[in-house]
Scaffold this motif. Structure first.
Motif, PDB file in Angstrom:
ATOM      1  N   SER A  34       0.829  -1.202   0.000  1.00 46.09           N
ATOM      2  CA  SER A  34       0.000   0.000   0.000  1.00 46.09           C
ATOM      3  C   SER A  34       0.867   1.258   0.000  1.00 46.09           C
ATOM      4  CB  SER A  34      -0.931   0.007   1.205  1.00 46.09           C
ATOM      5  OG  SER A  34      -0.172   0.033   2.403  1.00 46.09           O
ATOM      6  N   TRP A  35       0.284   2.327  -0.502  1.00 51.03           N
ATOM      7  CA  TRP A  35       0.925   3.637  -0.543  1.00 51.03           C
ATOM      8  C   TRP A  35       0.452   4.469   0.642  1.00 51.03           C
ATOM      9  CZ3 TRP A  35       4.664   5.422  -3.685  1.00 51.03           C
ATOM     10  CH2 TRP A  35       4.912   4.744  -4.876  1.00 51.03           C
ATOM     11  N   SER A  36       1.322   5.369   1.104  1.00 50.16           N
ATOM     12  CA  SER A  36       0.926   6.379   2.082  1.00 50.16           C
ATOM     13  C   SER A  36       1.509   7.706   1.624  1.00 50.16           C
ATOM     14  CB  SER A  36       1.432   6.021   3.485  1.00 50.16           C
ATOM     15  OG  SER A  36       2.847   6.012   3.509  1.00 50.16           O
ATOM     16  N   TYR A  37       0.924   8.790   2.094  1.00 50.59           N
ATOM     17  CA  TYR A  37       1.357  10.137   1.733  1.00 50.59           C
ATOM     18  C   TYR A  37       1.569  10.912   3.017  1.00 50.59           C
ATOM     19  CZ  TYR A  37       1.024  15.009   0.359  1.00 50.59           C
ATOM     20  OH  TYR A  37       1.267  16.347   0.196  1.00 50.59           O
ATOM     21  N   ALA A  38       2.608  11.753   3.049  1.00 48.05           N
ATOM     22  CA  ALA A  38       2.851  12.589   4.227  1.00 48.05           C
ATOM     23  C   ALA A  38       3.493  13.898   3.795  1.00 48.05           C
ATOM     24  CB  ALA A  38       3.760  11.865   5.219  1.00 48.05           C
ATOM     25  N   SER A  42      10.227  19.805   4.098  1.00 45.76           N
ATOM     26  CA  SER A  42      10.729  20.348   2.830  1.00 45.76           C
ATOM     27  C   SER A  42       9.791  20.122   1.643  1.00 45.76           C
ATOM     28  CB  SER A  42      12.096  19.741   2.515  1.00 45.76           C
ATOM     29  OG  SER A  42      11.972  18.341   2.367  1.00 45.76           O
ATOM     30  N   GLY A  43       8.669  19.439   1.857  1.00 45.07           N
ATOM     31  CA  GLY A  43       7.748  19.168   0.753  1.00 45.07           C
ATOM     32  C   GLY A  43       6.777  18.065   1.123  1.00 45.07           C
ATOM     33  N   SER A  44       6.910  16.917   0.477  1.00 38.26           N
ATOM     34  CA  SER A  44       6.035  15.779   0.778  1.00 38.26           C
ATOM     35  C   SER A  44       6.668  14.505   0.239  1.00 38.26           C
ATOM     36  CB  SER A  44       4.655  15.984   0.145  1.00 38.26           C
ATOM     37  OG  SER A  44       4.765  16.054  -1.256  1.00 38.26           O
ATOM     38  N   GLU A  45       6.078  13.367   0.619  1.00 39.99           N
ATOM     39  CA  GLU A  45       6.553  12.101   0.075  1.00 39.99           C
ATOM     40  C   GLU A  45       5.442  11.069   0.055  1.00 39.99           C
ATOM     41  OE1 GLU A  45       9.912  11.107   2.600  1.00 39.99           O
ATOM     42  OE2 GLU A  45       8.716   9.625   3.640  1.00 39.99           O
ATOM     43  N   ALA A  46       5.525  10.238  -0.967  1.00 43.11           N
ATOM     44  CA  ALA A  46       4.652   9.077  -1.088  1.00 43.11           C
ATOM     45  C   ALA A  46       5.532   7.857  -0.894  1.00 43.11           C
ATOM     46  CB  ALA A  46       3.991   9.060  -2.465  1.00 43.11           C
ATOM     47  N   SER A  47       5.101   6.936  -0.040  1.00 44.79           N
ATOM     48  CA  SER A  47       5.891   5.737   0.264  1.00 44.79           C
ATOM     49  C   SER A  47       5.073   4.492  -0.003  1.00 44.79           C
ATOM     50  CB  SER A  47       6.307   5.720   1.737  1.00 44.79           C
ATOM     51  OG  SER A  47       7.070   6.847   2.055  1.00 44.79           O
ATOM     52  N   PHE A  48       5.710   3.506  -0.635  1.00 43.29           N
ATOM     53  CA  PHE A  48       5.079   2.209  -0.870  1.00 43.29           C
ATOM     54  C   PHE A  48       5.697   1.202   0.081  1.00 43.29           C
ATOM     55  CE2 PHE A  48       4.802  -1.977  -2.770  1.00 43.29           C
ATOM     56  CZ  PHE A  48       3.453  -2.049  -3.065  1.00 43.29           C
ATOM     57  N   ARG A  49       4.820   0.505   0.818  1.00 36.33           N
ATOM     58  CA  ARG A  49       5.266  -0.538   1.757  1.00 36.33           C
ATOM     59  C   ARG A  49       4.637  -1.870   1.358  1.00 36.33           C
ATOM     60  NH1 ARG A  49       4.741   4.068   4.593  1.00 36.33           N
ATOM     61  NH2 ARG A  49       6.473   4.674   5.931  1.00 36.33           N
ATOM     62  N   ASP A  50       5.433  -2.932   1.513  1.00 36.46           N
ATOM     63  CA  ASP A  50       4.901  -4.262   1.228  1.00 36.46           C
ATOM     64  C   ASP A  50       4.024  -4.721   2.386  1.00 36.46           C
ATOM     65  OD1 ASP A  50       6.642  -5.106   3.250  1.00 36.46           O
ATOM     66  OD2 ASP A  50       7.989  -6.165   1.886  1.00 36.46           O
ATOM     67  N   GLY A  53       5.246  -4.379   5.886  1.00 36.32           N
ATOM     68  CA  GLY A  53       5.503  -3.028   6.375  1.00 36.32           C
ATOM     69  C   GLY A  53       6.856  -2.463   5.985  1.00 36.32           C
ATOM     70  N   GLN A  54       7.614  -3.171   5.138  1.00 36.89           N
ATOM     71  CA  GLN A  54       8.922  -2.680   4.717  1.00 36.89           C
ATOM     72  C   GLN A  54       8.750  -1.672   3.577  1.00 36.89           C
ATOM     73  OE1 GLN A  54      11.621  -5.529   2.918  1.00 36.89           O
ATOM     74  NE2 GLN A  54      13.371  -4.333   3.589  1.00 36.89           N
ATOM     75  N   THR A  55       9.383  -0.505   3.720  1.00 34.47           N
ATOM     76  CA  THR A  55       9.325   0.509   2.673  1.00 34.47           C
ATOM     77  C   THR A  55      10.200   0.069   1.507  1.00 34.47           C
ATOM     78  OG1 THR A  55       8.980   2.262   4.290  1.00 34.47           O
ATOM     79  CG2 THR A  55       9.742   2.939   2.106  1.00 34.47           C
ATOM     80  N   ASN A  96      22.834   4.204  -1.861  1.00 36.35           N
ATOM     81  CA  ASN A  96      23.253   4.449  -0.490  1.00 36.35           C
ATOM     82  C   ASN A  96      23.296   3.096   0.231  1.00 36.35           C
ATOM     83  OD1 ASN A  96      23.399   4.976   2.281  1.00 36.35           O
ATOM     84  ND2 ASN A  96      22.237   6.879   2.099  1.00 36.35           N
ATOM     85  N   PRO A  97      24.497   2.548   0.473  1.00 32.60           N
ATOM     86  CA  PRO A  97      24.589   1.222   1.094  1.00 32.60           C
ATOM     87  C   PRO A  97      24.047   1.178   2.522  1.00 32.60           C
ATOM     88  CG  PRO A  97      26.772   2.172   0.801  1.00 32.60           C
ATOM     89  CD  PRO A  97      25.804   3.097   0.150  1.00 32.60           C
ATOM     90  N   SER A  98      24.030   2.307   3.218  1.00 28.77           N
ATOM     91  CA  SER A  98      23.530   2.283   4.596  1.00 28.77           C
ATOM     92  C   SER A  98      22.009   2.158   4.656  1.00 28.77           C
ATOM     93  CB  SER A  98      23.996   3.518   5.374  1.00 28.77           C
ATOM     94  OG  SER A  98      23.422   4.687   4.828  1.00 28.77           O
ATOM     95  N   THR A  99      21.311   2.596   3.610  1.00 29.36           N
ATOM     96  CA  THR A  99      19.848   2.469   3.590  1.00 29.36           C
ATOM     97  C   THR A  99      19.366   1.372   2.641  1.00 29.36           C
ATOM     98  OG1 THR A  99      19.583   4.087   1.807  1.00 29.36           O
ATOM     99  CG2 THR A  99      19.549   4.925   4.083  1.00 29.36           C
ATOM    100  N   GLY A 100      20.209   0.998   1.671  1.00 31.46           N
ATOM    101  CA  GLY A 100      19.809   0.019   0.675  1.00 31.46           C
ATOM    102  C   GLY A 100      18.927   0.602  -0.421  1.00 31.46           C
ATOM    103  N   PHE A 101      18.919   1.943  -0.551  1.00 32.40           N
ATOM    104  CA  PHE A 101      18.081   2.593  -1.556  1.00 32.40           C
ATOM    105  C   PHE A 101      18.916   3.158  -2.698  1.00 32.40           C
ATOM    106  CE2 PHE A 101      14.893   2.517   1.740  1.00 32.40           C
ATOM    107  CZ  PHE A 101      13.706   2.377   1.031  1.00 32.40           C
ATOM    108  N   LEU A 102      18.396   2.967  -3.892  1.00 32.87           N
ATOM    109  CA  LEU A 102      18.935   3.560  -5.111  1.00 32.87           C
ATOM    110  C   LEU A 102      18.048   4.755  -5.436  1.00 32.87           C
ATOM    111  CD1 LEU A 102      20.921   3.192  -7.549  1.00 32.87           C
ATOM    112  CD2 LEU A 102      19.075   1.902  -8.652  1.00 32.87           C
ATOM    113  N   THR A 103      18.657   5.928  -5.692  1.00 31.88           N
ATOM    114  CA  THR A 103      17.872   7.153  -5.876  1.00 31.88           C
ATOM    115  C   THR A 103      18.230   7.858  -7.164  1.00 31.88           C
ATOM    116  OG1 THR A 103      17.719   7.452  -3.472  1.00 31.88           O
ATOM    117  CG2 THR A 103      17.284   9.388  -4.843  1.00 31.88           C
ATOM    118  N   ALA A 104      17.179   8.283  -7.874  1.00 27.80           N
ATOM    119  CA  ALA A 104      17.316   9.114  -9.070  1.00 27.80           C
ATOM    120  C   ALA A 104      16.470  10.362  -8.841  1.00 27.80           C
ATOM    121  CB  ALA A 104      16.833   8.375 -10.309  1.00 27.80           C
ATOM    122  N   GLU A 105      16.928  11.497  -9.361  1.00 28.60           N
ATOM    123  CA  GLU A 105      16.188  12.754  -9.205  1.00 28.60           C
ATOM    124  C   GLU A 105      15.796  13.314 -10.555  1.00 28.60           C
ATOM    125  OE1 GLU A 105      17.471  15.935  -6.764  1.00 28.60           O
ATOM    126  OE2 GLU A 105      18.051  14.617  -5.129  1.00 28.60           O
TER     127      GLU A 105
END
Length: 150
Positions: A34-38, A42-50, A53-55, A96-105
């Motif tokens: 499911s998605w959540s919004y907050a 600095s702005g907002s974010e939408a997060s998808f969790r399995d 509950g893992q993002t 980012n190896p400390s978070t395990g996330f790959l990020t593109a902007e």
């Protein structure tokens, strides 16, 4: 390299390109979750969790710079591919190896984000050689994108 005769024409193909299976993104079922919004400072974010509950995916708007960061939990890579029902593109990314996330902007005005917001049913994010992360297209990602445009 391989030399191939097709329809009377000669073509030279790299072996790696021939061995890569093409993924039919249109027919992959979205991952349960499911998605959540907050709103954020600095702005907002939408997060998808399995279901556990893992993002797995975050779309973050930084209003001051009007940029959207797409972050996916995946393997280390230098690029991320985003697929929607109308468009797809490979983007430079950082891992980012400390978070395990790959990020593109992207700038919030980028047409790829329109493709994500209006994709039919789902969109896909893939990093490196990892399995595609296919997520349902709920309103939350579109809301974060619009936050950066307004």
């Amino acid at each position: 390299m391989r030399l191939v005769v097709a329809g009377g024409a000669l073509a030279l193909f790299a072996e790696a390109a021939l061995s890569q299976p093409r993924i039919d993104h249109q027919n992959i079922a979205p991952r349960p979750g499911s998605w959540s919004y907050a709103a954020t400072a600095s702005g907002s974010e939408a997060s998808f969790r399995d279901g556990a509950g893992q993002t797995l995916l975050i779309m973050r708007c930084t209003r001051q710079t009007r940029r959207i960061a797409i972050s996916a939990r995946t393997i280390a890579a230098s690029s991320m591919t985003v697929w929607s029902s109308t468009t797809s593109r490979s983007l430079p990314a950082t891992y980012n190896p400390s978070t395990g996330f790959l990020t593109a902007e992207l700038p919030s005005s980028d047409a790829l984000l329109d493709g994500v917001a209006f994709s039919r049913g789902h969109f896909t994010v893939t990093g490196g050689g990892s399995a595609p992360l296919v997520v349902a297209n709920w309103p939350e990602p579109a809301r974060a994108i619009e936050d950066c445009r307004n």
